[in-house]
Scaffold this motif. Sequence first.
Motif, PDB file in Angstrom:
ATOM      1  N   ILE A 142     151.970  50.507 121.681  1.00 12.85           N
ATOM      2  CA  ILE A 142     153.133  49.869 120.884  1.00 12.85           C
ATOM      3  C   ILE A 142     153.244  48.492 121.030  1.00 12.85           C
ATOM      4  O   ILE A 142     153.295  47.679 120.150  1.00 12.85           O
ATOM      5  N   ILE A 143     152.889  47.887 122.493  1.00 14.84           N
ATOM      6  CA  ILE A 143     152.706  46.420 122.319  1.00 14.84           C
ATOM      7  C   ILE A 143     151.713  46.145 121.595  1.00 14.84           C
ATOM      8  O   ILE A 143     151.709  45.077 120.797  1.00 14.84           O
ATOM      9  N   LYS A 144     150.405  46.680 121.772  1.00 21.66           N
ATOM     10  CA  LYS A 144     149.313  46.078 120.897  1.00 21.66           C
ATOM     11  C   LYS A 144     149.557  46.245 119.325  1.00 21.66           C
ATOM     12  O   LYS A 144     149.062  45.486 118.671  1.00 21.66           O
ATOM     13  N   GLU A 145     150.346  47.224 118.976  1.00 18.66           N
ATOM     14  CA  GLU A 145     150.699  47.507 117.473  1.00 18.66           C
ATOM     15  C   GLU A 145     151.603  46.165 117.074  1.00 18.66           C
ATOM     16  O   GLU A 145     151.302  45.541 116.232  1.00 18.66           O
ATOM     17  N   GLU A 146     152.310  45.844 118.028  1.00 19.68           N
ATOM     18  CA  GLU A 146     153.354  44.661 117.674  1.00 19.68           C
ATOM     19  C   GLU A 146     152.641  43.310 117.767  1.00 19.68           C
ATOM     20  O   GLU A 146     153.062  42.475 116.862  1.00 19.68           O
ATOM     21  N   GLN A 190     158.209  41.774 126.669  1.00 19.03           N
ATOM     22  CA  GLN A 190     157.847  42.163 125.316  1.00 19.03           C
ATOM     23  C   GLN A 190     158.006  43.890 125.292  1.00 19.03           C
ATOM     24  O   GLN A 190     158.324  44.274 124.385  1.00 19.03           O
ATOM     25  N   ILE A 191     157.891  44.511 126.729  1.00 19.60           N
ATOM     26  CA  ILE A 191     158.027  46.000 126.727  1.00 19.60           C
ATOM     27  C   ILE A 191     159.471  46.322 126.193  1.00 19.60           C
ATOM     28  O   ILE A 191     159.773  47.422 125.336  1.00 19.60           O
ATOM     29  N   LEU A 192     160.310  45.545 127.073  1.00 17.70           N
ATOM     30  CA  LEU A 192     161.819  45.620 126.863  1.00 17.70           C
ATOM     31  C   LEU A 192     162.234  45.394 125.117  1.00 17.70           C
ATOM     32  O   LEU A 192     163.105  46.164 124.682  1.00 17.70           O
ATOM     33  N   ASN A 193     161.469  44.359 124.661  1.00 20.32           N
ATOM     34  CA  ASN A 193     161.883  44.331 123.165  1.00 20.32           C
ATOM     35  C   ASN A 193     161.595  45.430 122.183  1.00 20.32           C
ATOM     36  O   ASN A 193     162.178  45.828 121.360  1.00 20.32           O
ATOM     37  N   VAL A 194     160.454  45.973 122.644  1.00 22.64           N
ATOM     38  CA  VAL A 194     160.004  46.976 121.889  1.00 22.64           C
ATOM     39  C   VAL A 194     160.844  48.233 122.120  1.00 22.64           C
ATOM     40  O   VAL A 194     161.183  48.952 121.109  1.00 22.64           O
ATOM     41  N   LEU A 195     161.478  48.559 123.398  1.00 22.19           N
ATOM     42  CA  LEU A 195     162.408  49.734 123.647  1.00 22.19           C
ATOM     43  C   LEU A 195     163.796  49.457 122.725  1.00 22.19           C
ATOM     44  O   LEU A 195     164.321  50.438 122.404  1.00 22.19           O
ATOM     45  N   GLU A 202     148.996  39.557 112.174  1.00 20.76           N
ATOM     46  CA  GLU A 202     148.748  39.746 110.682  1.00 20.76           C
ATOM     47  C   GLU A 202     149.860  38.759 110.135  1.00 20.76           C
ATOM     48  O   GLU A 202     149.591  38.007 108.974  1.00 20.76           O
ATOM     49  N   LEU A 203     150.994  38.574 110.782  1.00 21.08           N
ATOM     50  CA  LEU A 203     152.017  37.670 110.103  1.00 21.08           C
ATOM     51  C   LEU A 203     151.459  36.213 110.157  1.00 21.08           C
ATOM     52  O   LEU A 203     151.634  35.485 109.381  1.00 21.08           O
ATOM     53  N   GLU A 204     151.117  35.920 111.291  1.00 20.59           N
ATOM     54  CA  GLU A 204     150.321  34.746 111.636  1.00 20.59           C
ATOM     55  C   GLU A 204     149.475  34.125 110.546  1.00 20.59           C
ATOM     56  O   GLU A 204     149.088  33.269 110.025  1.00 20.59           O
TER      57      GLU A 204
END
Length: 779
Positions: free
Chosen positions: A237-241, A158-163, A247-249
């Motif tokens: 960032i992870i928390k925001e994602e 998940q961290i790498l996806n954000v970066l 929210e989408l769900e």
Amino acid sequence: MLQLLGKCSGADRVYIFDKKEKNRKEYFCLQYEWKNEDDILEKEQLFSEITVEDIPHWTDELKKGLTIQVTDCEELSPMEQEYNLMKKHHTYSRVLAPIFSRDHLSGFIGMDHFYKGISELFIHQLAFVGAHLNTARENLRMFTLLGKNLESMEKERQILNVLCEDCTSVYKVNLLDDTAEVVKLEQGANAPKILKNREKIILCYSKELKYYYDHFVIKESAPDFPVLIAFRHVDEIIKEERNHQRELEDSLAEVKMNNEIISAISKIYYMIYRIDLQDFYYEEITGGSENHRFTGMKGTAAAHITSDSSEKVASKYRAMVKQFYDLSTLKKRLEKEESIAVDYLATDNNWHLARFIVQSRAEDGTARQVLLVIRVISEEKRREKYLIDAVEEANRANEAKSEFLSRMSHDIRTPMNAIMGFTRVARNHLHEPDKILDCLDKINLSGSNLQQLINDVLDISRIESGEFRIDSEPVKLSELCKLYEQNIRGTAEDKNQKFICNRHDIIYDTVLSDRLRIGQIYMNLLSNAVKYTPEGGTVELEVYEEPFPDKDKIRLVSIVRDNGIGMSEKFMKEMYSQFSRAIDTRVNKVQGSGLGLAIVKKIVDQMNGTIEATSRLHEGTTFRVTLDVPFIREQEVSETTAEIPFFKLRPSRIIKTLLITEDNDLNYEILEEQLEMYGIHCVRAVNGKECVQLFEIDPSGTYDAILMDMQMPVMNGLDATRAIRRLPSPESKQIPIIALTANAYLEDVQKCKEAGMNDHMSKPVQIEQIIRTVERWMK
């Protein structure tokens, strides 16, 4: 597993101890335990820790891989310390098997109080379980650790996806061995130009970084090319994602729920429109489609709705529906309402309900967007009409009952007034026999009228309860017509009326039917004709027979005509109602209960016949009754009638003494006086208790029968009958007990039979009927 071992061995307790170390001292700690009354429990059972010093001999044996088996701790043994420990915990038999991990003792598995006859094979199997138990636990630990690693890898991903979203190139660098692994490379970046001919995924970090500096960095801007390594927290960032994902769900779930709501509502409302009242634009949400979403139909709302109202609404309701659909006035109509509705009949003959519902309002409170929903309500309309009709019918019935009670009150008081009045007149003329006789005749007539009123009510009750029976017996039509001709002619002549009895085309004079019920039909119709025909009028009874397809039956037709006051069309629709009567007795002095026609109709229906009526006001009425009845040929008549007993009124030769239970002095005096005229001796009991006592103390055979009232003080007639039937003498089971009471309804008759009475007669009753009934039961 522990539970299975315990049940197979019959042990009270199965457990696992792990070997641990604390303060450089080894001890065994309880990890799992099973007892025969519980499931697997952790710790806190008996003792949770045992030091190696407590069980030195057992520890040595277990380290050697040996299984320890103690069948009786009272025996002498070098393991005295361990046996004393068992006694301390009230344990007298035990088996322990070692658990090894990498060739070292890591614990043991044990059982207490097992079956004495447990096999050696089972003991060896326990050692086998101990040998492999640690391997299983180690595998479980590895699976747990693997799960934690997978969680860590997922977090890293998940961290790498954000970066990767924010950077053109991402590398995973190991500074210890100077290597780097490519995570992401965009084609617009410089790095792909360096690595385009490289197939290796793992790179030399310092070498590739120097190459990047030599070929892509402008030296004047970074003469020394210092490398800055910066670290930042990406938790936010992870928390925001994650929040964004939730929210989408949630949005998807809300959309799904809204779609399900629309789907559910669309099962009721087959058309749903959303209308914008600012620009009068509509969108069709559903139009009967199974998808229950926007159908794509849209346009000018006023034109579309007006078209629907003119094409699909029945002409009678179009003006009303057009006014309801007028969007120019809709805001005004919805100022204080959240919804308004109208129901109408459509051209498909179904009832529809259209409803405007406010979806949103502007800042000034006026409706901005509304929903127009339409559904079919034909079934609700039918139920509503049924309920309205039922309520109206109930109200009419209540009004008719109230009117009936009012009339009955008047009709009962009229003969009662005559009875009491002529009684006073007779008392004032005691020395005038002719006057007294005239008074008695009028009292008798008034009593007959009063009895007829009561009989009418009872007949209706019997018919509705199913107690009303139709019997079959030979009936001579000539004799029957002559009887009622004589009964009616006198009444008709008193009113100066002409009475005509016309019998013709009688093929078979004797038929099989119910003499009493046919008589009731004739008597009710003829008496009504006489009552409602003015003086000087004409009343006619016509009786004849018609052929019938069934060769063993004929159709008996009876017609009653009069030229009296007639009936209105409105009253003829309800003339067979139990509580209806066209003429108010308080106005025109016509006596009657208003039940005569109801009784006739029900009797005719029970006899599978038909009744028809024609009438005109001030011209007269005609009733036509048809009954299909079997007939008897002349040669069979004498044989059949010979079997019918004929009762001739005479003093009774069978009845000698009757025990009469009656608390009312007048009733007993009247009954005693009449019975003694037939040579019958009467003995009185004033209540049920006295009746039981008299029957019990008097000699057997004293009484021929008992006449029993029902409502009396001290003990009622039902309880008295039960008490007599329970007496030990044989006569108490055989003596006829006949109810003679004013309680004349079906439930009263049933109660008498259940109590043990033989028969039931309702007051007032003819003395001949009492004698006939008693003689029948005595025989």
